[in-house]
Scaffold this active site. Structure first.
Site, PDB file in Angstrom:
ATOM      1  N   VAL A  24       0.843  -1.200   0.000  1.00 49.77           N
ATOM      2  CA  VAL A  24       0.000   0.000   0.000  1.00 49.77           C
ATOM      3  C   VAL A  24       0.877   1.249   0.000  1.00 49.77           C
ATOM      4  O   VAL A  24       0.694   2.171  -0.811  1.00 49.77           O
ATOM      5  CB  VAL A  24      -0.943   0.007   1.246  1.00 49.77           C
ATOM      6  N   VAL A  25       1.847   1.274   0.915  1.00 45.85           N
ATOM      7  CA  VAL A  25       2.666   2.482   1.079  1.00 45.85           C
ATOM      8  C   VAL A  25       3.484   2.769  -0.190  1.00 45.85           C
ATOM      9  O   VAL A  25       3.543   3.906  -0.672  1.00 45.85           O
ATOM     10  CB  VAL A  25       3.591   2.338   2.313  1.00 45.85           C
ATOM     11  N   ARG A  26       4.066   1.716  -0.758  1.00 44.86           N
ATOM     12  CA  ARG A  26       4.929   1.954  -1.926  1.00 44.86           C
ATOM     13  C   ARG A  26       4.121   2.268  -3.189  1.00 44.86           C
ATOM     14  O   ARG A  26       4.568   3.054  -4.029  1.00 44.86           O
ATOM     15  CB  ARG A  26       5.873   0.768  -2.126  1.00 44.86           C
ATOM     16  N   ASP A 129      -8.906 -17.052   9.145  1.00 47.96           N
ATOM     17  CA  ASP A 129     -10.170 -17.809   9.086  1.00 47.96           C
ATOM     18  C   ASP A 129     -10.649 -18.040   7.646  1.00 47.96           C
ATOM     19  O   ASP A 129     -11.441 -18.942   7.403  1.00 47.96           O
ATOM     20  CB  ASP A 129     -11.274 -17.065   9.854  1.00 47.96           C
ATOM     21  N   ARG A 164      -1.615 -43.738  19.444  1.00 47.45           N
ATOM     22  CA  ARG A 164      -2.615 -42.969  20.171  1.00 47.45           C
ATOM     23  C   ARG A 164      -3.576 -42.262  19.215  1.00 47.45           C
ATOM     24  O   ARG A 164      -3.258 -42.029  18.058  1.00 47.45           O
ATOM     25  CB  ARG A 164      -1.903 -41.861  20.954  1.00 47.45           C
ATOM     26  N   GLU A 189      -7.910 -38.375   9.909  1.00 48.63           N
ATOM     27  CA  GLU A 189      -9.049 -39.268   9.646  1.00 48.63           C
ATOM     28  C   GLU A 189     -10.401 -38.551   9.682  1.00 48.63           C
ATOM     29  O   GLU A 189     -11.322 -38.943   8.975  1.00 48.63           O
ATOM     30  CB  GLU A 189      -9.056 -40.424  10.652  1.00 48.63           C
ATOM     31  N   GLU A 224     -12.392 -24.739  16.252  1.00 48.33           N
ATOM     32  CA  GLU A 224     -12.761 -24.153  17.556  1.00 48.33           C
ATOM     33  C   GLU A 224     -14.228 -23.745  17.630  1.00 48.33           C
ATOM     34  O   GLU A 224     -14.822 -23.748  18.707  1.00 48.33           O
ATOM     35  CB  GLU A 224     -11.880 -22.931  17.856  1.00 48.33           C
ATOM     36  N   GLN A 253      -1.101 -20.266  15.214  1.00 43.10           N
ATOM     37  CA  GLN A 253      -1.528 -20.273  13.799  1.00 43.10           C
ATOM     38  C   GLN A 253      -1.594 -18.878  13.189  1.00 43.10           C
ATOM     39  O   GLN A 253      -1.635 -18.727  11.981  1.00 43.10           O
ATOM     40  CB  GLN A 253      -2.931 -20.889  13.680  1.00 43.10           C
TER      41      GLN A 253
HETATM   42  O1  F6P Z   1     -10.213 -14.069  13.421  1.00 44.90           O
HETATM   43  C1  F6P Z   1      -8.949 -14.564  13.683  1.00 44.90           C
HETATM   44  C2  F6P Z   1      -8.943 -15.331  14.979  1.00 44.90           C
HETATM   45  O2  F6P Z   1      -7.630 -15.799  15.209  1.00 44.90           O
HETATM   46  C3  F6P Z   1      -9.948 -16.487  15.065  1.00 44.90           C
HETATM   47  O3  F6P Z   1      -9.511 -17.631  14.393  1.00 44.90           O
HETATM   48  C4  F6P Z   1     -10.085 -16.643  16.558  1.00 44.90           C
HETATM   49  O4  F6P Z   1     -11.335 -17.200  16.901  1.00 44.90           O
HETATM   50  C5  F6P Z   1      -9.971 -15.236  17.055  1.00 44.90           C
HETATM   51  O5  F6P Z   1      -9.297 -14.489  16.048  1.00 44.90           O
HETATM   52  C6  F6P Z   1      -9.237 -15.095  18.350  1.00 44.90           C
HETATM   53  O6  F6P Z   1      -9.348 -13.786  18.755  1.00 44.90           O
HETATM   54  P1  F6P Z   1      -8.419 -13.138  19.893  1.00 44.90           P
HETATM   55  O7  F6P Z   1      -7.023 -13.078  19.374  1.00 44.90           O
HETATM   56  O8  F6P Z   1      -9.007 -11.798  20.124  1.00 44.90           O
HETATM   57  O9  F6P Z   1      -8.510 -14.054  21.066  1.00 44.90           O
END
Ligand code: F6P
Length: 320
Positions: A24-26, A129, A164, A189, A224, A253
């Protein structure tokens, strides 16, 4: 159409966002446009916490994870009072247009700025996500998949040695994208995702059958947004009588060096966002479709994204 002389740049955090900031900046600099970085996300926007960014100041950030601008969850921006503070800060600093780099929450804020307050805004989709509607790939998702995959490859060593069962929880908020990718790429799996009903009895029956037939490991990836790995692992041990362990990968992640894919996506999206503002577009999100950069409405991008699960179901079943 007012000529754009100064852009405000606000970001969330994930791998590849610094590469997008640099782009963006460049690009802006090549068009003689100044960029003011917004520190700490929407909280900084409300407080007028800005930092001038130049071609030189974004040098050396291409390969860094996170965001050099810092970010935050800004609940106050959801109120009218908070929004008016942000608008005042934008006007006081002579910001002509905004670029917002982030996921659903950040882009919802961007949509508010554009639709309610008529600020020219372009969104750049960036979140692990990959849940931005109408966008095939968000910046950061590829890195997150690779980080989770690296962990799964390592966990498999122990899973195989001790025969396991492992339940590995990945992020993704309400979206199963990360879990699907990781399950298929990691040879797991099962995947348990928000888009599908969880049939624990069937999973446990398959595990029992699989172990009886000589399988040495069983790896289940859980998103999650659907279930929690510790609770799931406990139930699996109760039902099958087999030793089960859980791993919650968590924020690991969201960090790390961006993959080449994410850096290239960031370069294309970031540059195109600036060019789109110059051409007078607003209220849009950058996207690539059929190898072609384009724009989709912000209002569409923040709707719930549908993920096609059928192919993953079939492949994971056949290949494990
Ligand atoms: O939206 C990105 C994310 O890492 C999601 O995967 C996760 O549910 C959420 O943010 C975690 O949010 P925070 O870092 O505010 O705990």
């Amino acid at each position: 159409m007012k000529k754009i002389k100064r852009i405000g740049l606000l970001t969330r955090d994930c791998a590849g966002i610094n590469a997008a900031i640099r782009a963006v900046v460049r690009t802006a600099s090549a068009h003689n446009i100044e960029v003011l970085g917004v520190k700490h996300g929407y909280n900084g926007l409300m407080q007028g916490d800005f930092q001038p960014l130049t071609s030189r100041s974004v040098s050396g950030i291409l390969n860094l994870g996170g965001t050099i601008l810092k970010t935050s969850r800004a609940y106050a921006f959801k109120t009218k009072q908070g929004q008016l503070k942000a608008i005042a800060a934008i006007k006081n600093s002579n910001i002509d247009a905004m670029i917002v780099i982030g996921g659903n929450g950040s882009l919802t804020g961007a949509n508010t700025l554009a639709s309610r307050y008529k600020i020219p805004v372009i969104g750049v989709p960036a979140t692990i996500d990959n849940d931005v509607n109408g966008v095939a790939m968000t910046i950061g998702a590829d890195t997150a998949v690779n980080v989770a995959l690296d962990a799964i490859d390592k966990i498999r060593d122990t899973a195989a040695s001790l025969e396991r069962i492992f339940v590995i929880e990945v992020m993704g908020r309400d979206c199963g994208y990360l879990a699907l990718q990781v399950a298929l790429a990691g040879g797991c799996e099962n995947f348990v995702i928000p888009e599908q009903k969880l049939d624990l009895k069937k999973i446990c029956a398959d595990i029992t059958k699989g172990y009886a037939a000589g399988k040495a490991t069983w790896m289940i990836v859980v998103a999650e947004g659907k279930a929690k790995a510790p609770a799931l692992a406990k139930k699996i041990t109760e039902i099958t009588g087999l030793e089960t362990r859980e791993v919650v990968l968590g924020h690991v992640q969201r960090g790390g060096r961006p993959t080449a894919f994410d850096r290239i996506l960031a370069a294309k999206y970031g540059s195109f966002a600036v060019e789109s503002l110059i051409k007078g577009y607003s209220g849009k999100v950058v996207n690539i479709s059929n190898n072609q950069l384009g724009l989709i409405p912000l209002a569409h991008a923040i709707k719930k994204k549908h993920i096609a699960v059928k192919d993953y179901d079939r492949l994971v079943k056949i290949l494990t």
